[in-house]
Design a protein around this motif. Sequence first.
Motif, short mmCIF file in Angstrom:
data_model
loop_
_atom_site.label_atom_id
_atom_site.label_comp_id
_atom_site.label_asym_id
_atom_site.label_seq_id
_atom_site.Cartn_x
_atom_site.Cartn_y
_atom_site.Cartn_z
N PRO A 154 0.81 -1.23 0.00
CA PRO A 154 0.00 0.00 0.00
C PRO A 154 0.84 1.28 0.00
N SER A 155 0.35 2.28 -0.71
CA SER A 155 0.98 3.60 -0.74
C SER A 155 -0.12 4.64 -0.73
N ASN A 156 0.25 5.90 -0.89
CA ASN A 156 -0.74 6.98 -0.93
C ASN A 156 -1.44 7.06 -2.29
N ARG A 157 -0.94 6.34 -3.27
CA ARG A 157 -1.48 6.42 -4.63
C ARG A 157 -2.08 5.08 -5.05
N PHE A 158 -3.32 5.13 -5.56
CA PHE A 158 -4.00 3.93 -6.06
C PHE A 158 -4.34 4.16 -7.52
N ASN A 159 -3.86 3.28 -8.37
CA ASN A 159 -4.20 3.32 -9.79
C ASN A 159 -5.21 2.21 -10.05
N GLY A 160 -6.45 2.59 -10.23
CA GLY A 160 -7.48 1.59 -10.43
C GLY A 160 -8.64 2.13 -11.24
N LEU A 161 -9.58 1.26 -11.48
CA LEU A 161 -10.73 1.60 -12.31
C LEU A 161 -11.61 2.67 -11.67
N VAL A 162 -11.84 2.56 -10.37
CA VAL A 162 -12.71 3.51 -9.68
C VAL A 162 -12.05 4.03 -8.41
N ARG A 163 -12.53 5.18 -7.96
CA ARG A 163 -11.95 5.88 -6.81
C ARG A 163 -12.36 5.21 -5.50
N PRO A 164 -11.38 4.90 -4.64
CA PRO A 164 -11.71 4.39 -3.31
C PRO A 164 -12.35 5.50 -2.47
N ASP A 165 -13.04 5.10 -1.40
CA ASP A 165 -13.61 6.08 -0.46
C ASP A 165 -12.51 6.98 0.06
N ASP A 166 -12.82 8.24 0.27
CA ASP A 166 -11.90 9.22 0.87
C ASP A 166 -10.62 9.42 0.07
N ALA A 167 -10.68 9.25 -1.22
CA ALA A 167 -9.50 9.49 -2.06
C ALA A 167 -9.80 10.65 -3.00
N GLU A 168 -8.75 11.35 -3.41
CA GLU A 168 -8.88 12.45 -4.35
C GLU A 168 -8.45 11.99 -5.73
N THR A 169 -9.16 12.45 -6.74
CA THR A 169 -8.81 12.10 -8.10
C THR A 169 -7.59 12.87 -8.56
N GLU A 170 -6.64 12.16 -9.16
CA GLU A 170 -5.45 12.75 -9.76
C GLU A 170 -5.36 12.25 -11.19
N LEU A 171 -4.42 12.77 -11.92
CA LEU A 171 -4.20 12.30 -13.28
C LEU A 171 -3.84 10.82 -13.24
N ASN A 172 -4.65 9.98 -13.89
CA ASN A 172 -4.42 8.53 -13.99
C ASN A 172 -4.31 7.84 -12.63
N GLY A 173 -5.08 8.27 -11.64
CA GLY A 173 -5.05 7.59 -10.37
C GLY A 173 -5.77 8.35 -9.28
N TYR A 174 -5.57 7.88 -8.05
CA TYR A 174 -6.26 8.46 -6.90
C TYR A 174 -5.26 8.61 -5.76
N LEU A 175 -5.37 9.70 -5.03
CA LEU A 175 -4.50 9.98 -3.89
C LEU A 175 -5.26 9.68 -2.61
N ARG A 205 -5.47 9.59 1.57
CA ARG A 205 -4.97 10.42 2.67
C ARG A 205 -3.79 9.74 3.36
N GLU A 206 -3.86 8.43 3.47
CA GLU A 206 -2.76 7.65 4.04
C GLU A 206 -2.85 6.24 3.46
N PRO A 207 -1.72 5.54 3.38
CA PRO A 207 -1.76 4.17 2.88
C PRO A 207 -2.67 3.30 3.75
N ARG A 208 -3.47 2.47 3.13
CA ARG A 208 -4.36 1.58 3.86
C ARG A 208 -4.77 0.43 2.94
N ARG A 209 -5.28 -0.62 3.55
CA ARG A 209 -5.80 -1.73 2.75
C ARG A 209 -7.14 -1.31 2.14
N ILE A 210 -7.36 -1.76 0.93
CA ILE A 210 -8.61 -1.47 0.23
C ILE A 210 -9.40 -2.77 0.12
N ASP A 211 -10.70 -2.69 0.33
CA ASP A 211 -11.60 -3.85 0.24
C ASP A 211 -12.01 -4.02 -1.22
N TRP A 212 -11.57 -5.11 -1.84
CA TRP A 212 -11.84 -5.29 -3.26
C TRP A 212 -13.32 -5.47 -3.54
#
Length: 130
Positions: A49-70, A72-79
């Motif tokens: 895990p890192s602060n950046r997630f590159n995926g199809l859709v935005r995880p909860d509490d993430a900000e949209t960035e160019l080609n990914g999502y930022l 707030r802090e690294p965490r596990r994501i529930d697929w």
Amino acid sequence: MATVTFRDETATGKPVTEWEVTGLPERMTVRELIRLRVREEVTRYNSGPSNRFNGLVRPDDAETELNGYLLREPRRIDWERQAGIAERAFLANGFFVLAGDRQVEDLDDVVDLTADPDLVFIKLVALVGG
């Protein structure tokens, strides 16, 4: 068994990212393919895990960035949660999927992966001020 290539492209056809998944059944529904894709990308993210997630859709509490999502802090994501978000986004035309030379329009459409092994995902971006 089939191999599928998942590819993200811009609306103008510019490739963004691409990867393959092997050992799949020859026929799968669009819903199954979206869930598989999301599970694969979340598994990759959760392995480091890192602060950046590159995926199809935005995880909860993430900000949209160019080609990914930022995040707030690294965490596990529930697929499974992400897969539900992706299904709703597909139904709301947040992205569309091309299988071979045709656009699939329903989550229950069946894709023959031996005939159409390349799936292209195109995210639609809301226009500002429109």
